[in-house]
Design an enzyme around this catalytic site. Structure first.
Site, PDB file in Angstrom:
ATOM      1  N   GLU A  81       0.809  -1.221   0.000  1.00  0.00           N
ATOM      2  CA  GLU A  81       0.000   0.000   0.000  1.00  0.00           C
ATOM      3  C   GLU A  81       0.845   1.276   0.000  1.00  0.00           C
ATOM      4  O   GLU A  81       0.365   2.332   0.405  1.00  0.00           O
ATOM      5  CB  GLU A  81      -0.944   0.005   1.209  1.00  0.00           C
ATOM      6  CG  GLU A  81      -1.997  -1.087   1.147  1.00  0.00           C
ATOM      7  CD  GLU A  81      -3.119  -0.810   2.123  1.00  0.00           C
ATOM      8  OE1 GLU A  81      -4.185  -0.352   1.681  1.00  0.00           O
ATOM      9  OE2 GLU A  81      -2.920  -1.046   3.336  1.00  0.00           O
TER      10      GLU A  81
ATOM     11  N   HIS B 108      -0.362   5.545   7.650  1.00  0.00           N
ATOM     12  CA  HIS B 108      -1.521   4.706   7.324  1.00  0.00           C
ATOM     13  C   HIS B 108      -1.652   3.634   8.392  1.00  0.00           C
ATOM     14  O   HIS B 108      -0.687   2.948   8.721  1.00  0.00           O
ATOM     15  CB  HIS B 108      -1.371   4.049   5.958  1.00  0.00           C
ATOM     16  CG  HIS B 108      -2.401   2.984   5.713  1.00  0.00           C
ATOM     17  ND1 HIS B 108      -3.765   3.231   5.830  1.00  0.00           N
ATOM     18  CD2 HIS B 108      -2.294   1.672   5.414  1.00  0.00           C
ATOM     19  CE1 HIS B 108      -4.427   2.117   5.592  1.00  0.00           C
ATOM     20  NE2 HIS B 108      -3.565   1.150   5.346  1.00  0.00           N
TER      21      HIS B 108
ATOM     22  N   HIS C  34      -4.664   0.858  10.638  1.00  0.00           N
ATOM     23  CA  HIS C  34      -5.987   0.237  10.768  1.00  0.00           C
ATOM     24  C   HIS C  34      -6.418   0.379  12.228  1.00  0.00           C
ATOM     25  O   HIS C  34      -7.010  -0.534  12.796  1.00  0.00           O
ATOM     26  CB  HIS C  34      -5.917  -1.235  10.356  1.00  0.00           C
ATOM     27  CG  HIS C  34      -5.169  -1.469   9.071  1.00  0.00           C
ATOM     28  ND1 HIS C  34      -4.306  -2.518   8.879  1.00  0.00           N
ATOM     29  CD2 HIS C  34      -5.151  -0.752   7.908  1.00  0.00           C
ATOM     30  CE1 HIS C  34      -3.794  -2.453   7.648  1.00  0.00           C
ATOM     31  NE2 HIS C  34      -4.280  -1.392   7.043  1.00  0.00           N
TER      32      HIS C  34
ATOM     33  N   HIS D  11     -11.531  -0.577   6.385  1.00  0.00           N
ATOM     34  CA  HIS D  11     -10.088  -0.768   6.231  1.00  0.00           C
ATOM     35  C   HIS D  11      -9.317  -0.015   7.312  1.00  0.00           C
ATOM     36  O   HIS D  11      -8.774  -0.618   8.218  1.00  0.00           O
ATOM     37  CB  HIS D  11      -9.694  -0.326   4.814  1.00  0.00           C
ATOM     38  CG  HIS D  11      -8.239  -0.460   4.500  1.00  0.00           C
ATOM     39  ND1 HIS D  11      -7.739  -0.349   3.232  1.00  0.00           N
ATOM     40  CD2 HIS D  11      -7.152  -0.674   5.293  1.00  0.00           C
ATOM     41  CE1 HIS D  11      -6.429  -0.519   3.244  1.00  0.00           C
ATOM     42  NE2 HIS D  11      -6.048  -0.702   4.487  1.00  0.00           N
TER      43      HIS D  11
HETATM   44 ZN   LIG Z   1      -4.077  -0.768   4.986  1.00  0.00          ZN
END
Ligand SMILES: [Zn+2]
Length: 248
Positions: A85, A104, A106, A174
């Site tokens: 990602e 980034h 979760h 996500h």
């Molecule tokens: Zn992710």
């Protein structure tokens, strides 16, 4: 926009160490676990960014940091693997010259706000930047059924478009992305996005549907200015905690 892979120039050792430490800080603060990543725009080459190889965040060392162009091609991988990602980072840096660092994650308390039509609001001053608004990116709107990952440039572009001029975007089912004009600011915001989400769950349960007296946009703007400097106290603490475990 980005050119042929090749180094954007030497990066001070301290910068590399701080980036590696940031990864471990995000683990310690409950933002990332086995997954998630943080990047930093190259300090002297705006068309490059730095991010760890594909490895659990708690294990990152300075030797794991790879340089990428903004199409997210590695410039010096030397056999090291890349995060699937990474396009989240490259495409946000392309779209937003003001952003120097991207996280980034979760982080679990945030995920519900991407699943139901309840907007995240800034519950307290530490999460002030949220008061500017929190867009939600739904990957299926443009790409239909997917593996949910931002696994190519086109998906990264769509995510960056959804984020627009905000410094945060949630990703349905996500996770989320938090950004800042410095490494320290991005870490601070990612940590307090998770804390804010937790507080909002408590607040909404406590109020049982009553209106929430969250920061308004102007309060958020004013408080965020303070966070950019006073927030460094948190960074100093978190950085010292990492230094107590490793020799860098
Ligand atoms: Zn992710």
């Amino acid at each position: 926009m980005s050119g042929t892979p090749g180094s954007g120039g030497e990066v001070p050792e301290q910068v590399i160490c701080d980036l590696a430490a940031a990864s471990r800080i995000l683990v310690a603060q409950g933002v990332v676990d086995g997954f998630g990543h943080i990047s930093l725009r190259h300090p002297s080459a705006p068309d490059r960014y730095l991010m760890a190889r594909s490895i659990a965040p708690a294990l990152v060392t300075p030797a794991d940091i790879i340089e990428y162009d903004l199409d997210s091609n590695p410039c010096n991988a030397n056999g090291r693997g890349s995060f699937l990602e990474r396009f989240i980072h490259g495409e946000i840096y392309k779209a937003r010259p003001d952003i120097m660092s991207v996280v980034h994650s979760h982080s679990p308390s945030v995920v519900p706000f991407g699943l139901v039509d309840v907007g995240m609001q800034a519950m307290f001053h530490n999460a002030a930047f949220i008061a500017a608004g929190v867009p939600v990116f739904d990957i299926r709107h443009k790409f239909g059924a997917t593996d949910m990952l931002i696994g190519n440039g086109a998906k990264g572009v769509a995510l960056a478009e959804s984020m627009g001029n905000k410094d945060i975007v949630l990703m349905r089912a996500h996770g989320s992305v938090a950004c800042g004009a410095t490494l320290q600011s991005a870490v601070f915001r990612a940590v307090y996005t998770e804390v804010n989400a937790r507080i909002q769950h408590w607040t909404m349960a406590l109020g049982r549907g009553a209106p929430v007296a969250a920061l308004d946009e102007e309060e958020g703007r004013l408080a965020d200015v303070v966070n950019q400097t006073a927030g460094l106290r948190s960074w100093d603490l978190w950085r010292a905690q990492v230094r107590a475990q490793v020799n860098w």
